[in-house]
Design a protein around this motif. Structure first.
Motif, PDB file in Angstrom:
ATOM      1  N   LYS A 154     -23.725 -30.133 -17.161  1.00  0.00           N
ATOM      2  CA  LYS A 154     -22.956 -31.307 -16.715  1.00  0.00           C
ATOM      3  C   LYS A 154     -21.445 -31.021 -16.735  1.00  0.00           C
ATOM      4  O   LYS A 154     -20.680 -31.588 -15.957  1.00  0.00           O
ATOM      5  N   ASP A 155     -21.027 -30.110 -17.649  1.00  0.00           N
ATOM      6  CA  ASP A 155     -19.595 -29.807 -17.742  1.00  0.00           C
ATOM      7  C   ASP A 155     -19.120 -28.809 -16.690  1.00  0.00           C
ATOM      8  O   ASP A 155     -17.927 -28.546 -16.572  1.00  0.00           O
ATOM      9  N   HIS A 156     -20.060 -28.218 -15.978  1.00  0.00           N
ATOM     10  CA  HIS A 156     -19.675 -27.223 -14.974  1.00  0.00           C
ATOM     11  C   HIS A 156     -18.941 -27.922 -13.829  1.00  0.00           C
ATOM     12  O   HIS A 156     -19.344 -29.013 -13.401  1.00  0.00           O
ATOM     13  N   PRO A 157     -17.873 -27.292 -13.290  1.00  0.00           N
ATOM     14  CA  PRO A 157     -17.079 -27.976 -12.246  1.00  0.00           C
ATOM     15  C   PRO A 157     -17.872 -28.373 -11.002  1.00  0.00           C
ATOM     16  O   PRO A 157     -17.473 -29.299 -10.294  1.00  0.00           O
ATOM     17  N   LEU A 158     -18.996 -27.706 -10.758  1.00  0.00           N
ATOM     18  CA  LEU A 158     -19.754 -28.031  -9.540  1.00  0.00           C
ATOM     19  C   LEU A 158     -20.800 -29.112  -9.746  1.00  0.00           C
ATOM     20  O   LEU A 158     -21.356 -29.625  -8.783  1.00  0.00           O
ATOM     21  N   VAL A 159     -21.110 -29.413 -11.002  1.00  0.00           N
ATOM     22  CA  VAL A 159     -22.287 -30.248 -11.268  1.00  0.00           C
ATOM     23  C   VAL A 159     -21.894 -31.711 -11.460  1.00  0.00           C
ATOM     24  O   VAL A 159     -21.114 -32.048 -12.354  1.00  0.00           O
ATOM     25  N   GLY A 160     -22.463 -32.575 -10.606  1.00  0.00           N
ATOM     26  CA  GLY A 160     -22.172 -34.003 -10.715  1.00  0.00           C
ATOM     27  C   GLY A 160     -23.168 -34.696 -11.617  1.00  0.00           C
ATOM     28  O   GLY A 160     -22.807 -35.520 -12.447  1.00  0.00           O
ATOM     29  N   ASP A 161     -24.443 -34.365 -11.456  1.00  0.00           N
ATOM     30  CA  ASP A 161     -25.476 -35.069 -12.223  1.00  0.00           C
ATOM     31  C   ASP A 161     -26.534 -34.082 -12.665  1.00  0.00           C
ATOM     32  O   ASP A 161     -26.847 -33.126 -11.954  1.00  0.00           O
ATOM     33  N   VAL A 162     -27.084 -34.309 -13.852  1.00  0.00           N
ATOM     34  CA  VAL A 162     -28.267 -33.581 -14.308  1.00  0.00           C
ATOM     35  C   VAL A 162     -29.276 -34.636 -14.725  1.00  0.00           C
ATOM     36  O   VAL A 162     -28.902 -35.676 -15.267  1.00  0.00           O
ATOM     37  N   ARG A 163     -30.553 -34.385 -14.463  1.00  0.00           N
ATOM     38  CA  ARG A 163     -31.543 -35.416 -14.760  1.00  0.00           C
ATOM     39  C   ARG A 163     -32.922 -34.782 -14.855  1.00  0.00           C
ATOM     40  O   ARG A 163     -33.132 -33.658 -14.370  1.00  0.00           O
ATOM     41  N   GLY A 164     -33.847 -35.524 -15.417  1.00  0.00           N
ATOM     42  CA  GLY A 164     -35.219 -35.035 -15.502  1.00  0.00           C
ATOM     43  C   GLY A 164     -35.908 -35.574 -16.729  1.00  0.00           C
ATOM     44  O   GLY A 164     -35.376 -36.437 -17.446  1.00  0.00           O
ATOM     45  N   ALA A 165     -37.118 -35.077 -16.967  1.00  0.00           N
ATOM     46  CA  ALA A 165     -37.911 -35.452 -18.146  1.00  0.00           C
ATOM     47  C   ALA A 165     -38.909 -34.335 -18.393  1.00  0.00           C
ATOM     48  O   ALA A 165     -39.422 -33.741 -17.439  1.00  0.00           O
ATOM     49  N   GLY A 166     -39.182 -34.049 -19.641  1.00  0.00           N
ATOM     50  CA  GLY A 166     -40.145 -32.996 -19.952  1.00  0.00           C
ATOM     51  C   GLY A 166     -39.709 -31.675 -19.351  1.00  0.00           C
ATOM     52  O   GLY A 166     -38.555 -31.263 -19.492  1.00  0.00           O
ATOM     53  N   LEU A 167     -40.627 -31.039 -18.619  1.00  0.00           N
ATOM     54  CA  LEU A 167     -40.313 -29.726 -18.033  1.00  0.00           C
ATOM     55  C   LEU A 167     -40.057 -29.831 -16.535  1.00  0.00           C
ATOM     56  O   LEU A 167     -40.520 -28.996 -15.755  1.00  0.00           O
ATOM     57  N   ILE A 168     -39.337 -30.851 -16.142  1.00  0.00           N
ATOM     58  CA  ILE A 168     -38.911 -30.981 -14.739  1.00  0.00           C
ATOM     59  C   ILE A 168     -37.485 -31.529 -14.755  1.00  0.00           C
ATOM     60  O   ILE A 168     -37.163 -32.405 -15.566  1.00  0.00           O
ATOM     61  N   GLY A 169     -36.644 -30.963 -13.899  1.00  0.00           N
ATOM     62  CA  GLY A 169     -35.264 -31.416 -13.929  1.00  0.00           C
ATOM     63  C   GLY A 169     -34.507 -30.989 -12.688  1.00  0.00           C
ATOM     64  O   GLY A 169     -35.027 -30.247 -11.844  1.00  0.00           O
ATOM     65  N   ALA A 170     -33.277 -31.492 -12.574  1.00  0.00           N
ATOM     66  CA  ALA A 170     -32.451 -31.182 -11.414  1.00  0.00           C
ATOM     67  C   ALA A 170     -30.977 -31.222 -11.781  1.00  0.00           C
ATOM     68  O   ALA A 170     -30.561 -31.914 -12.716  1.00  0.00           O
ATOM     69  N   CYS A 171     -30.218 -30.441 -11.030  1.00  0.00           N
ATOM     70  CA  CYS A 171     -28.760 -30.392 -11.129  1.00  0.00           C
ATOM     71  C   CYS A 171     -28.220 -30.707  -9.743  1.00  0.00           C
ATOM     72  O   CYS A 171     -28.549 -29.990  -8.792  1.00  0.00           O
ATOM     73  N   GLU A 172     -27.419 -31.737  -9.611  1.00  0.00           N
ATOM     74  CA  GLU A 172     -26.871 -32.062  -8.285  1.00  0.00           C
ATOM     75  C   GLU A 172     -25.442 -31.523  -8.191  1.00  0.00           C
ATOM     76  O   GLU A 172     -24.592 -31.836  -9.031  1.00  0.00           O
ATOM     77  N   LEU A 173     -25.196 -30.702  -7.180  1.00  0.00           N
ATOM     78  CA  LEU A 173     -23.876 -30.087  -7.007  1.00  0.00           C
ATOM     79  C   LEU A 173     -23.030 -30.986  -6.113  1.00  0.00           C
ATOM     80  O   LEU A 173     -23.501 -31.443  -5.066  1.00  0.00           O
ATOM     81  N   VAL A 174     -21.801 -31.235  -6.542  1.00  0.00           N
ATOM     82  CA  VAL A 174     -20.967 -32.186  -5.790  1.00  0.00           C
ATOM     83  C   VAL A 174     -19.569 -31.621  -5.522  1.00  0.00           C
ATOM     84  O   VAL A 174     -19.076 -30.746  -6.233  1.00  0.00           O
ATOM     85  N   LEU A 175     -18.963 -32.204  -4.508  1.00  0.00           N
ATOM     86  CA  LEU A 175     -17.593 -31.858  -4.140  1.00  0.00           C
ATOM     87  C   LEU A 175     -16.612 -32.484  -5.129  1.00  0.00           C
ATOM     88  O   LEU A 175     -15.643 -31.870  -5.548  1.00  0.00           O
ATOM     89  N   ASN A 176     -16.893 -33.736  -5.492  1.00  0.00           N
ATOM     90  CA  ASN A 176     -15.966 -34.463  -6.349  1.00  0.00           C
ATOM     91  C   ASN A 176     -16.759 -35.173  -7.438  1.00  0.00           C
ATOM     92  O   ASN A 176     -17.505 -36.113  -7.167  1.00  0.00           O
ATOM     93  N   LYS A 177     -16.590 -34.695  -8.669  1.00  0.00           N
ATOM     94  CA  LYS A 177     -17.387 -35.218  -9.772  1.00  0.00           C
ATOM     95  C   LYS A 177     -17.031 -36.666 -10.093  1.00  0.00           C
ATOM     96  O   LYS A 177     -17.915 -37.494 -10.304  1.00  0.00           O
ATOM     97  N   ALA A 178     -15.725 -36.961 -10.137  1.00  0.00           N
ATOM     98  CA  ALA A 178     -15.296 -38.298 -10.556  1.00  0.00           C
ATOM     99  C   ALA A 178     -15.783 -39.359  -9.568  1.00  0.00           C
ATOM    100  O   ALA A 178     -16.223 -40.434  -9.965  1.00  0.00           O
ATOM    101  N   ARG A 179     -15.738 -39.001  -8.276  1.00  0.00           N
ATOM    102  CA  ARG A 179     -16.111 -40.006  -7.267  1.00  0.00           C
ATOM    103  C   ARG A 179     -17.529 -39.805  -6.738  1.00  0.00           C
ATOM    104  O   ARG A 179     -17.966 -40.470  -5.822  1.00  0.00           O
ATOM    105  N   ARG A 180     -18.249 -38.857  -7.341  1.00  0.00           N
ATOM    106  CA  ARG A 180     -19.667 -38.620  -7.001  1.00  0.00           C
ATOM    107  C   ARG A 180     -19.858 -38.375  -5.501  1.00  0.00           C
ATOM    108  O   ARG A 180     -20.753 -38.943  -4.864  1.00  0.00           O
ATOM    109  N   ILE A 181     -18.982 -37.523  -4.956  1.00  0.00           N
ATOM    110  CA  ILE A 181     -19.060 -37.252  -3.516  1.00  0.00           C
ATOM    111  C   ILE A 181     -19.741 -35.905  -3.293  1.00  0.00           C
ATOM    112  O   ILE A 181     -19.349 -34.900  -3.900  1.00  0.00           O
TER     113      ILE A 181
END
Ligand code: PLP
Length: 465
Positions: free
Chosen positions: A366-393
């Protein structure tokens, strides 16, 4: 004279029509040919090793090369390679598998219908619900509500219920009787300051408005994955199913639980319904049911639906639905062995324990400059890469940031999938150890840093936070 022998790759280009593939680009670049697998690893034809971070396609829960599954298939093939189960015939593996599924199901079911894939199982769901309402004398109650972002399959009916626009374009989908309500996406969709609970209330309210506008007497069922998988691994926000189920109950609308990805331990419980508080009327299972070793799926129905189906047979002279390979003995034997192994090796508890480590490693990105969101449960998950973290773009899709990252993962010996909105998804075999989880995310970290360097070159204003 030397005769050039075409490579396997050339022969693939010449003969195989690939699913979910850009056909023009495939003809230029050719396939990556996978040769073998063992545990969580697979190797390509050049000998390069990869961690199968997606369990193939969310399915190889027991990893690769499990001898017990090989044995189960070989024994069943030797004893009885095939028998149909139409018209009252049966065999031991189908019977034992149906019993096992009923025993582990999240709610009481009375019967199990077998298919070959998640798509045909969800297709069966749709037919059963139409049939049920016809026999009950409610021929108007037929519409199925699905959700934007949902994935339920690729057949005509299930492609229609899939809420991803590329799955519809030029296929003349969606079709009559399918409606969509907004799928949950708290990260992008919640208003500033809106809590997960308030967001869930808003979505449940929208669902109820849709039902009232359509006319509750015309709506038969609501289909949902416990946690959306192909839509970008999107867990339901807090209280979502509780509120949705209240709405459905008010209007006598059935909940179809699509457990094709979440079933059999993936989210840290045997079924996603248990993780996310669903009380399904019917349930679809596939993929990990046989650890992807052979194609088989299951639809589970409750006694009150079975009673109506029996009445249908009395009225119509039979239950005229089914496939040649319904309850295929070899697939059933392998599925039964898979479920026994999941229990014997305590893999659901393992998915919860190792899942805690997996989620902690994932969330650290989540702290990586490219990563806007991390989510999941158990052994499934995702990292969403964003242009602008603060504005979720998100990045413009034409940049292909997700695909670029997926390729860098491949360079680093890791298979992941890039979904919409540059979302990188992870769904490793349930047998993965904590050390292997670390190895997987270490490889991902390298790929993410290469992606960041590339993004800075493409778009100087990227990821300014
Ligand atoms: N339902 C869900 C939730 C899925 O993720 C999938 C496939 O990924 C399906 C149904 C369709 O399954 P299949 O590809 O086996 O037809």
């Amino acid at each position: 004279m030397t005769i050039a022998i075409p490579s396997l790759a050339d022969r693939d280009i010449a003969s195989v029509l690939h699913p979910q593939t850009h056909l023009g680009l495939h003809a230029q670049h050719g396939p990556m040919i996978i040769e073998r697998g063992e545990g969580i690893y697979v190797w390509d034809s050049k000998g390069k090793q990869y961690i199968e971070g997606m369990s193939g396609l969310w399915c190889t829960a027991l990893g690769y090369g499990d001898e017990e599954l090989v044995q189960a298939a070989a024994e069943q093939m030797r004893r009885l390679a095939f028998t149909q189960i139409f018209s009252g015939r049966s065999h031991e593996s189908a019977i034992l598998l149906a019993e096992k599924l009923k025993a582990i199901a999240p709610t009481p079911f009375s019967k199990v219908f077998f298919g070959n894939s998640g798509s045909d199982a969800n297709d069966t769901q749709m037919k059963l619900i139409w049939y049920y309402n016809n026999i009950k004398g409610r021929p108007e109650k037929k519409k199925i509500i699905s959700r934007t972002g949902a994935y339920h399959g690729s057949s005509v009916a299930t492609g229609a219920m899939t809420g991803l626009p590329p799955m519809h374009a030029c296929f003349d989908l969606p079709m009559e009787r399918i409606r969509f309500t907004r799928g949950p996406n708290y990260y992008h969709d919640a208003e500033p300051g809106e809590s997960e609970q308030a967001y869930s209330s808003r979505l449940a309210g929208e669902l109820e408005t849709l039902i009232l506008n359509e006319g509750p007497d015309t709506v038969a069922a609501f289909i949902a994955e416990p946690m959306m998988a192909a839509g970008g691994v999107i867990p339901p926000p807090a209280t979502y199913f509780e509120k949705v189920q209240d709405v459905l109950a008010r209007h006598d609308i059935l909940l179809i639980d699509d457990e094709v990805v979440c079933g059999f331990g993936r989210t840290g419980h045997m079924f996603g319904a248990e993780t996310f508080g669903m009380r399904p009327a019917t349930l679809t299972a596939a993929k990990a049911i046989s650890s992807g070793y052979l194609p088989i799926s299951a639809v589970m129905i409750p006694d009150w639906m079975e009673e109506v189906l029996v009445e249908g047979s009395r009225k119509l002279g039979g239950f005229f639905h089914g496939y040649t390979y319904t309850g295929h003995p070899v697939c059933a034997a392998v599925a039964l062995r898979t479920l026994e192994i999941i229990e014997q090796r305590d893999l659901v508890a393992h998915a919860a324990r190792a899942g805690a480590h997996f989620q902690a490693r994932l969330r650290a990105f989540k702290d990586h400059p490219l990563v806007g969101d991390v989510r999941g449960a158990g052994l499934i998950g995702a990292c969403e890469l964003v242009l602008n973290k603060a504005r979720r773009i998100n990045f413009e899709p034409r940049l292909g940031v997700g695909n670029y990252c997926q390729s860098r993962c491949q360079d680093n010996g890791l298979f992941v999938r890039a979904m919409g909105n540059d979302t990188i998804t992870f769904c490793p075999p349930l047998i993965i150890s904590e050390t292997e989880i670390d190895e997987m995310f270490d490889r991902f970290a390298k790929a993410l840093n290469s992606t960041l360097a590339w993004v800075y070159k493409q778009t100087p204003i990227a990821s300014t936070g």
